[in-house]
Design an enzyme around this catalytic site. Structure first.
Site, PDB file in Angstrom:
ATOM      1  N   SER A  64      63.219  40.462  -3.307  1.00  0.00           N
ATOM      2  CA  SER A  64      62.998  41.850  -3.706  1.00  0.00           C
ATOM      3  C   SER A  64      64.013  42.777  -3.036  1.00  0.00           C
ATOM      4  O   SER A  64      65.226  42.572  -3.163  1.00  0.00           O
ATOM      5  CB  SER A  64      61.556  42.240  -3.396  1.00  0.00           C
ATOM      6  OG  SER A  64      61.202  43.434  -4.050  1.00  0.00           O
ATOM      7  N   ASP A  91      58.421  39.852 -14.320  1.00  0.00           N
ATOM      8  CA  ASP A  91      58.805  40.732 -13.222  1.00  0.00           C
ATOM      9  C   ASP A  91      59.502  41.979 -13.781  1.00  0.00           C
ATOM     10  O   ASP A  91      60.489  41.853 -14.519  1.00  0.00           O
ATOM     11  CB  ASP A  91      59.749  39.983 -12.285  1.00  0.00           C
ATOM     12  CG  ASP A  91      60.144  40.781 -11.055  1.00  0.00           C
ATOM     13  OD1 ASP A  91      59.709  41.938 -10.926  1.00  0.00           O
ATOM     14  OD2 ASP A  91      60.888  40.225 -10.221  1.00  0.00           O
ATOM     15  N   HIS A 134      56.406  39.388 -10.248  1.00  0.00           N
ATOM     16  CA  HIS A 134      57.223  39.627  -9.064  1.00  0.00           C
ATOM     17  C   HIS A 134      56.610  38.982  -7.816  1.00  0.00           C
ATOM     18  O   HIS A 134      55.449  39.205  -7.485  1.00  0.00           O
ATOM     19  CB  HIS A 134      57.363  41.133  -8.854  1.00  0.00           C
ATOM     20  CG  HIS A 134      58.325  41.521  -7.785  1.00  0.00           C
ATOM     21  ND1 HIS A 134      59.669  41.254  -7.874  1.00  0.00           N
ATOM     22  CD2 HIS A 134      58.142  42.152  -6.596  1.00  0.00           C
ATOM     23  CE1 HIS A 134      60.264  41.713  -6.788  1.00  0.00           C
ATOM     24  NE2 HIS A 134      59.374  42.259  -5.989  1.00  0.00           N
TER      25      HIS A 134
END
Length: 564
Positions: free
Chosen positions: A163, A246, A278
């Site tokens: 991320s 995601d 995600h």
């Protein structure tokens, strides 16, 4: 009058709420996983403060060490959390890294940077860069941490995260590309797990950058495709992980596609997980798909650098295969391991195969447990004598040492004085084979042999497994190991640019093997198509294994696909 503590300045649910009096309510507070200093534990861990004045620290993970002098690769991990949440000490990240360290047998260093918004957005990048510099300060074995001094091999360094952490890791590698690093430091790979590279109308980015003009796509850290330094990015391989559901997938894939077309000359690969969102692997770490993600990351690390365990020659009572080592050039330490299958009659003559191991010209060995196991099986099933060549490795011995050493072994064998070869080798049935860089060497041996009359009649064919060949642009590894050649027009690296040379190959058979997810797949197909159109008159075949990566058959030799 002082602001009421309940008066909201910025509401960025589900990340944080910032109140006008400066206090912050993080809606997903990080917990602290306990450390382990048990020398018998699979993974030990400790926290080290990098900069006391800022509070920046790292959590270091050390796998079980059996040899006090053992040097192992280093993986730097930068956690996610939208730049404003998370910690290297949290149980989620701690468990994930511990699993990777145990499987890969690497040292890991997890960076704990200062969080936004109480710290400026730039701080997350600057703290991570400062931690990177602190980590590599141990490259000469004189840094402040004993684990890194004693066991870290900084010539085999990987950087990544997930991320926001993946975005920060990408920035570290870009910055490293324009920094004069110690020659002992080599960043081999960058891994980006569900990375953040911007989304349309990103309100979080705006909240964390209240004084910055422009949106996230105008920030070269978030949108590195606009960064002129990108072409100098300091790694040679990058692996993207994306998840189908995601919301950050689009930005990740835009960067992936742009990076492929950029002037950066590294290799790039992507793995997509269907049906997941995600960072799903953190929320369901025991799921099959989470295990696939971890295993892919471990494979990426280990395929690039395998811990090489050398094994002695041996006799296999089940198959009857014998092996022994022979020194070819004592002054250069060039040698080979010979494999002889079970012989059914006294003077039986069988084909001879020269096998050249891979490893990017700079790692692996004919005596490693991986190749020894593989070639024992091949000797038994194919009923051939195998000469496994152990050439000198780069960068201590730059290209063309690997070619010259392998050629010397062929000439040594042609003399026919070695007893196994003299009694049992059919010198009218000689084959060449290799994988990755070894396939490149095998091809170049065939080219050279085609120009030497005493080899022409005996060389029947060659098998090139996941071959390492050029694709019409400079290659960072090749340029480093062969500094006088950028590879584009070098027939050794990019044979597809020399069709007339391919047409002159004197062997009658060529087999090219590749894998659907191999980052070198396109190069293998280009070689195959060019050879097919070159005018060469031999028998040409290609076999592709779907769903597998580079030289997968060496890492899982008992699988059905490896057997195929």
């Amino acid at each position: 009058m002082a602001s009421n503590t309940n008066e909201v300045a910025v509401d960025m649910t589900p990340f944080f709420v910032l109140y006008k009096n400066g206090t912050i309510n993080r809606l997903r507070p990080a917990d602290n996983a306990p450390l382990s200093d048990d020398p018998q534990a699979p993974v030990r861990s400790k926290d080290v403060v990098v900069h006391p004045e800022t509070g920046v620290s790292v959590r270091i993970f050390l796998p079980k060490i059996t040899d006090p002098k053992q040097k192992i690769p280093v993986v730097i991990y930068i956690h996610g959390g939208a730049f404003c949440m998370g910690s290297a000490r949290s149980s989620t990240f701690h468990s994930f890294i511990s699993s990777v360290v145990e499987k890969a047998n690497f040292i890991a260093v997890s960076v704990d940077y200062r969080l936004a918004p109480e710290n400026p957005f730039d701080t997350t990048y600057d703290d991570s860069w400062a931690a990177f510099q602190w980590i590599i300060s141990h490259a000469n074995g004189k840094g402040p941490d004993s684990w890194l001094n004693d066991h870290a091999d900084f010539a085999k360094l990987f950087i990544g995260g997930e991320s926001a952490g993946a975005n920060i890791a990408n920035d570290v590698v870009v910055r490293a590309g324009v920094t004069d690093l110690d020659s002992k430091i080599k960043i081999l790979g960058l891994y980006l797990v569900h990375p953040y590279f911007g989304i349309e109308n990103d309100q979080l980015y705006k909240a964390l950058n209240p004084t910055r003009n422009g949106g996230c796509f105008e920030d070269p850290r978030v949108n590195p495709l606009i960064d002129p330094r990108l072409k100098l990015m300091a790694c040679k391989k990058a692996l993207f992980f994306v998840a189908e559901k995601d919301p950050l997938k689009e930005g990740a894939m835009n960067y992936y596609e742009g990076l492929k077309k950029s002037e950066w000359n590294g290799e790039i690969e992507v793995m997509e997980t269907k049906g997941e969102g995600h960072c799903f692997h953190f929320f369901n770490p025991k799921s099959e798909k989470a295990a696939e993600l971890v295993n892919k990351l471990v494979d990426f690390l280990k395929q690039e650098y395998q811990q090489i365990k050398l094994v002695p020659p041996s006799n296999d009572p089940k198959t009857g295969v014998q092996s022994k080592d022979v020194t070819i050039l004592p002054q250069k330490n060039v040698s080979a391991r010979l494999y002889l299958p079970k012989i059914s009659r006294k003077n039986q003559k069988i084909p001879l195969l020269f096998y050249i191991h891979g490893g990017g010209f700079c790692t692996q060995s004919a005596f490693s447990s991986m190749y020894d196991s593989y070639l024992h099986k091949l000797t038994s099933e194919a009923n051939v004598i195998i000469v496994s060549i152990d050439y000198r490795l780069a960068p201590e011995h730059l290209i063309p040492a690997c070619y010259d050493d392998s050629w010397a072994v062929l000439n040594w064998a042609a003399q026919g004085t070695e007893p196994w070869l003299k009694i049992h080798a059919n010198f009218a049935r000689v084959f060449l084979a290799g994988d990755s860089a070894g396939a490149n060497i095998a091809h170049n041996l065939m080219v050279r042999a085609s120009e030497e009359s005493h080899f022409v009649a005996s060389l029947v064919g060659m098998a090139l497994i996941d071959p390492y060949f050029g694709n019409g642009k400079p290659d960072s590894l090749w340029t480093y190991l062969c500094p006088k050649s950028n590879g584009i027009n070098d027939s050794r690296f990019n044979p597809a640019a020399h069709r007339s040379m391919l047409s002159e190959l004197k062997c009658s058979k060529v087999l090219v093997c590749t894998a659907g997810k191999d980052f070198l797949r396109d190069r293998a197909w280009t070689y195959y198509e060019t050879l097919k159109k070159s005018g060469w008159k031999g028998q040409l075949g290609i076999k592709e294994i779907e769903g597998e990566g580079h030289v997968f058959h060496l890492f899982n030799q008992t699988s059905e696909k490896a057997k195929a």
